[in-house]
Design a protein around this motif. Structure first.
Motif: not given
Length: 190
Positions: A70-82
């Motif tokens: 598991t990786f817990n972080a702040a908001e996922a960057p848009e580039d990562f989401r895409i």
């Protein structure tokens, strides 16, 4: 350089998208930073098999099927989401649909230590989409994070799961860690 006695912290998380060529060969893109890392956990995946004979363990073997994590972080960057999770940008909106197929990546990160940060690479990681949660503000603002579960499987071409720096890693390798996905190369015996 001496070895670390302890590890703590998490920083410099990067991901590099894996592209499969027409010949089936896999290549890594340039690592991109994933900011806002909070926590990363890895649990070994595999079995320890035992065979009993003559009233004792006669043979035992283990399998390394990588890690579940598991990786817990702040908001996922848009580039990562895409580029990784497969969401699409349509008319200025991020769209998730049922046909999304996440792309595998190499995951690079480091844990600090009492001597020097230890840098790691997981070669074949597939992330699942994160959940979504938040709650009302009270007397103090509590930041919401995203938790992404993932599987880090052995690489098809050579079975490698991960590498990490050691007390004998050269400064050249250490300093170039995030410019391209590093590979462990056997040095010729002189």
């Amino acid at each position: 350089m001496s070895e670390n006695k302890v590890a703590f912290g998490l920083k410099n998380v990067h991901y590099a998208v894996i592209t499969k060529g027409e010949d089936g060969a896999e290549t890594y893109g340039v690592p991109k930073r994933y900011t806002g890392a909070v926590e990363l956990t890895l649990e070994p995946k595999g079995e320890l098999s035992e065979f009993y004979a003559d009233d004792t363990v006669y043979y035992s073997a283990s399998t390394n099927q990588g890690y579940e994590g598991t990786f817990n972080a702040a908001e996922a960057p848009e580039d990562f989401r895409i580029s990784v999770l497969g969401e699409k940008l349509v008319g200025g909106l991020l769209v998730e649909d049922a046909n999304i197929k996440p792309k595998p990546v190499a995951l690079l990160f480091e844990f600090d230590g009492d001597v020097k940060a230890t840098r790691h690479v997981l070669y074949n990681v597939t992330f699942n989409r994160p959940g979504l949660a938040s709650k009302t503000k009270e007397d103090a603002t509590e930041v919401s994070t995203n938790e992404l579960s993932f599987m880090a499987a052995p690489r098809a071409k050579d079975g490698r799961v991960k590498i990490k720096t050691s007390s004998t890693t050269t400064e050249e390798i250490y300093n170039k860690w995030y410019t391209a996905v590093p590979e462990a190369v056997e040095l010729p015996i002189v």
